[in-house]
Design an enzyme around this catalytic site. Structure first.
Site, mmCIF file in Angstrom:
data_model
loop_
_atom_site.group_PDB
_atom_site.id
_atom_site.type_symbol
_atom_site.label_atom_id
_atom_site.label_comp_id
_atom_site.label_asym_id
_atom_site.label_seq_id
_atom_site.Cartn_x
_atom_site.Cartn_y
_atom_site.Cartn_z
ATOM 1 N N ASP A 1 -78.256 55.718 -20.777
ATOM 2 C CA ASP A 1 -78.549 54.435 -21.421
ATOM 3 C C ASP A 1 -77.424 54.035 -22.367
ATOM 4 O O ASP A 1 -77.035 52.865 -22.449
ATOM 5 C CB ASP A 1 -79.884 54.492 -22.175
ATOM 6 C CG ASP A 1 -79.984 55.676 -23.146
ATOM 7 O OD1 ASP A 1 -79.292 56.693 -22.941
ATOM 8 O OD2 ASP A 1 -80.758 55.588 -24.108
ATOM 9 N N HIS B 1 -84.175 58.856 -20.536
ATOM 10 C CA HIS B 1 -82.717 58.927 -20.541
ATOM 11 C C HIS B 1 -82.314 60.157 -21.349
ATOM 12 O O HIS B 1 -81.763 60.063 -22.441
ATOM 13 C CB HIS B 1 -82.112 57.659 -21.122
ATOM 14 C CG HIS B 1 -81.892 56.587 -20.093
ATOM 15 N ND1 HIS B 1 -80.993 56.748 -19.057
ATOM 16 C CD2 HIS B 1 -82.452 55.370 -19.931
ATOM 17 C CE1 HIS B 1 -81.006 55.655 -18.301
ATOM 18 N NE2 HIS B 1 -81.887 54.823 -18.799
ATOM 19 N N GLU C 1 -76.688 56.884 -33.087
ATOM 20 C CA GLU C 1 -76.179 55.633 -32.521
ATOM 21 C C GLU C 1 -74.877 55.139 -33.153
ATOM 22 O O GLU C 1 -74.190 54.296 -32.568
ATOM 23 C CB GLU C 1 -77.252 54.545 -32.617
ATOM 24 C CG GLU C 1 -78.444 54.826 -31.718
ATOM 25 C CD GLU C 1 -79.551 53.793 -31.849
ATOM 26 O OE1 GLU C 1 -80.237 53.531 -30.840
ATOM 27 O OE2 GLU C 1 -79.745 53.260 -32.969
ATOM 28 N N TYR D 1 -70.919 67.871 -5.704
ATOM 29 C CA TYR D 1 -69.828 67.167 -6.367
ATOM 30 C C TYR D 1 -68.578 68.048 -6.425
ATOM 31 O O TYR D 1 -68.672 69.236 -6.708
ATOM 32 C CB TYR D 1 -70.235 66.776 -7.795
ATOM 33 C CG TYR D 1 -71.417 65.846 -7.882
ATOM 34 C CD1 TYR D 1 -71.879 65.161 -6.767
ATOM 35 C CD2 TYR D 1 -72.079 65.659 -9.085
ATOM 36 C CE1 TYR D 1 -72.962 64.303 -6.850
ATOM 37 C CE2 TYR D 1 -73.167 64.802 -9.190
ATOM 38 C CZ TYR D 1 -73.611 64.128 -8.058
ATOM 39 O OH TYR D 1 -74.686 63.281 -8.142
#
Length: 431
Positions: free
Chosen positions: A133, A128, A407, A331
């Protein structure tokens, strides 16, 4: 209503809003460790686009545990959760992408990915490396908080766990475009869509946004220049496609610098691959060239397509060669709805802090959230994840094997998704 009753009503409304904010903060605090736990599990178990089978099961189990309607197998492996609020109102779509990349992880963390799989016929590591994630984990967290508040919601929430944002495998369809093709928005009819992406270019917890075009369109071009093979010592005996290809490369640079109004929006035409010839003294029959087009204006996009074809074909013809040009549309431009942006930026400032919400430059990378934002008003923003003490300018970028996520930023992202939803529903309550 007299002044006394109006004052009482406003006071009651303020108390209710304050109570709700306190409840949300309490629930977010209770969810924070779970979000990190979910993220670490997903990080250790990454899967490539259209192959997110276990990721989909993980998400599905969570959404079902929250008692919402769940749909699986959307665009191959996508998962949809539909949370029906206790009061009438619009539907807000929240999107997280689930796929990982064919990258071997170099980050020294206990939950580093050891996964390997086959990609384009080769054994590769899977990581990832773009932070999807974290996107999944934060949306799972927002789902838990919002599900606990369902009776208070004046409207509904559509949770979109999307596969294959990085692109479907060769020969397959996928991602946001396929979800829409299968009727996702026709079925659930969301009024707006919100999405976020973690970024190493910003300090942890800082939110970056801009109104209007944010990320570029991304298109591929292929040019096959055909000449006539001859001995390298006698170029007049054939037609040299290498010389023609070199002139095409130089000529196409004038499309952006001389033919497109770049005061409107910037654009880039880049060649990434040239393949031709087998030996130093043989002029070959053909040369293949491959590249990318990046742009921030949909009208300019079509003009670049047209001018690339004319330029390549005309230059080739002038040398006696021919050029076959193929353009594969990717895209579209990811553009934030200006009115929606104006409405939600104050919410983000409440979430992250006044000085932690900034306008960022345009990004020449691309995002298939653009397909959603082309259908309904959309707002897409970046969440910084580079730790304090690390310079974002030199931090390992997204898609790097050394990409690292602080995190603590996940709490900010989870709260942002939650508060954007609550604010929109409260501001657009059906009368």
């Amino acid at each position: 209503m007299n002044k006394t009753l109006l004052s009482l009503a406003l006071a009651a409304s303020a108390i209710a809003a304050h109570t709700q904010a306190a409840d949300v903060d309490k629930q977010l605090a209770q969810t924070e460790n779970k979000v990190i736990e979910w993220r670490r599990h997903l990080h250790q178990n990454p899967e490539l686009g259209n192959r997110e089978f276990e990721t989909a099961k993980y998400v599905t189990a969570h959404l079902k545990s929250l008692g919402m309607e769940v749909e699986t197998g959307v665009a191959h492996t996508g998962v949809i959760g539909f949370l029906k609020g206790g009061k009438p109102g619009p539907t807000v779509a929240l999107r997280a992408d689930m796929d990982a990349l064919p990258v071997t992880e170099r980050v020294d963390i206990p939950f580093a990915s050891k996964a390997k799989t086959e990609y384009n016929g080769e054994q590769v590591g899977v990581m990832h490396a773009c932070g999807h994630d974290t996107h999944v984990a934060m949306l799972m967290g927002a789902a838990q908080v919002l599900a606990d508040m369902r009776d208070e919601l004046a409207g509904n929430v559509l949770f979109i766990f999307q596969p294959a944002e990085e692109g479907a495998p060769d020969g397959e369809e996928g991602g946001a475009e396929l979800m829409l093709k299968e009727g996702l928005f026709k079925k659930y009819k969301p009024a707006v869509a919100f999405g976020q992406h973690v970024s190493s270019s910003l300090p942890a917890g800082v939110i970056g946004y801009r109104s209007g075009p944010l990320m570029a369109s991304s298109d591929e071009f292929r040019i096959n220049v055909k000449g006539r093979q001859t001995h390298g010592s006698r170029p007049w005996g054939g037609v040299d496609p290498i010389t023609a290809a070199a002139q095409i490369i130089n000529g196409t640079q004038t499309i952006v610098s001389r033919q497109i109004d770049i005061t409107k929006e910037p654009a880039v035409v880049s060649f990434g691959k040239i393949d031709g010839g087998v030996r130093n003294n043989i002029i070959p029959d053909s040369v293949f060239m491959n590249g990318t087009i990046r742009n921030f204006d949909m009208d300019n996009r079509q003009e670049i397509f047209k001018r690339l074809k004319i330029t390549a074909e005309s230059i080739a013809q002038s040398t006696g060669a021919t050029a076959e040009v193929e353009i594969i549309e990717g895209y579209p431009v990811t553009a934030n709805d200006p009115k929606l942006t104006e409405a939600v930026v104050p919410v983000l400032r409440e979430v992250a802090g006044e000085n932690n919400v900034i306008v960022v430059p345009k990004v020449t990378g691309a995002e298939d959230f653009s397909f959603f934002a082309n259908e309904i008003p959309g707002f897409y923003y970046f969440l910084g994840v580079t730790p304090q003490g690390t310079n974002p300018a030199t931090a390992a970028s997204n898609h790097s094997p050394s990409f690292y996520v602080e995190e603590s930023a996940l709490r900010v992202g989870t709260k942002a998704l939650t508060e954007l939803t609550l604010n929109y529903l409260a501001s657009n309550t059906a009368n």
